[in-house]
Design an enzyme around this catalytic site. Structure first.
Site, mmCIF file in Angstrom:
data_model
loop_
_atom_site.group_PDB
_atom_site.id
_atom_site.type_symbol
_atom_site.label_atom_id
_atom_site.label_comp_id
_atom_site.label_asym_id
_atom_site.label_seq_id
_atom_site.Cartn_x
_atom_site.Cartn_y
_atom_site.Cartn_z
ATOM 1 N N THR A 42 0.825 -1.205 0.000
ATOM 2 C CA THR A 42 0.000 0.000 0.000
ATOM 3 C C THR A 42 0.857 1.251 0.000
ATOM 4 O O THR A 42 0.482 2.278 -0.573
ATOM 5 C CB THR A 42 -0.951 0.017 1.218
ATOM 6 O OG1 THR A 42 -1.715 -1.190 1.223
ATOM 7 C CG2 THR A 42 -1.905 1.204 1.160
ATOM 8 N N GLY A 113 3.861 -5.726 9.846
ATOM 9 C CA GLY A 113 5.094 -6.494 9.745
ATOM 10 C C GLY A 113 5.074 -7.586 8.713
ATOM 11 O O GLY A 113 5.969 -8.431 8.676
ATOM 12 N N GLU A 121 9.235 0.273 11.585
ATOM 13 C CA GLU A 121 7.894 0.844 11.472
ATOM 14 C C GLU A 121 7.377 1.286 12.843
ATOM 15 O O GLU A 121 6.764 2.344 12.972
ATOM 16 C CB GLU A 121 6.933 -0.168 10.845
ATOM 17 C CG GLU A 121 7.174 -0.371 9.351
ATOM 18 C CD GLU A 121 6.301 -1.456 8.747
ATOM 19 O OE1 GLU A 121 6.163 -1.469 7.522
ATOM 20 O OE2 GLU A 121 5.767 -2.289 9.508
#
Length: 244
Positions: A42, A113, A121
């Protein structure tokens, strides 16, 4: 008429375009900001939309902090300046972090993940003033951890001992193996990933498990994101985007 047959890939492009333009129009994403950029399927279209906004002059002087080699390469190819979170220009904190998710529950708790970048992240997300998630409708689930596996990044020497502890917490745990690579997936930080699933009828509590798993010796980080509530843009197959 809305397109009622949008694929997941089409939804990812839709939510990327809609969300970034909406963030700019509402002043959430502004010129001069320090912005964390996540990893995954994404985020790739989202990074392209960001580059287009910069090229069109709708944004300028964005300082990006990347969460993976993949994201860094994409930013470099598109001319988006990339910094370390430790850079003097960033000083360890961000105005905004934008990322995708693998699962989102009704309280906007997350599993992340799937791309094995959960450590960076989480460092980026938990050091940002605002956190925004972009996702297609398949990522919305009633409960976390029973469909998409929770990734746990582990020091390789602790593989067996951590697996035993995860089993005691009610999960199954398996080493993630590479595609087109012999052997386990190795993260950008040089560790391995254990993918964990709980039974569909389990009382899996991600808010407590995030801390409990991280207390296991040998665990580097896990993919539950529960300590902050992100803004979520969720694309649907009918061509609409839900903001929650």
């Amino acid at each position: 008429m809305p397109n009622k047959t949008m694929t997941a890939e089409e939804q990812k492009k839709l939510v990327s375009h809609y969300a970034l333009n909406d963030l700019v129009s509402r002043g959430v994403l502004r010129s001069g900001m320090k912005v964390g950029l996540g990893t995954g399927s994404t985020m790739m279209p989202a990074i392209h939309v960001l580059a287009q906004l910069l090229a069109a002059g709708k944004l300028c002087e964005i300082k990006a902090v990347s969460t993976s080699f993949e994201t860094t390469i994409a930013c470099e190819e598109l001319g988006i300046p990339v910094y370390s979170l430790n850079s003097r220009e960033i000083s360890g904190s961000l105005d905004l972090a934008i990322d995708g998710a693998d699962e989102i529950d009704p309280d906007n708790n997350l599993i992340k993940g799937g791309g094995a970048a959960l450590l960076l992240e989480k460092i980026v997300a938990y050091n940002a003033d605002q956190f925004v998630i972009l996702a297609d409708e398949s990522k919305a689930v009633p409960n976390l951890g029973t469909r998409f596996p929770l990734p746990v990044e582990v020091i390789s020497e602790a593989r067996t001992s951590v697996t035993q502890q995860l089993i005691r917490l009610g999960a199954t745990a398996a080493v993630r193996y590479g595609v087109k690579k012999a052997g386990p997936v190795i993260t950008d930080n040089g560790n391995i990933i254990l993918d964990c699933l709980w039974p569909s009828d389990s009382k899996c509590n991600p808010k407590s498990l995030e801390g409990i798993i991280n207390e296991i010796v040998g665990v580097v980080e896990n993919g539950f994101f529960t300590k902050l509530r992100p803004t979520v843009y969720l694309a649907h197959a009918d061509g609409t985007v839900e903001l929650r």
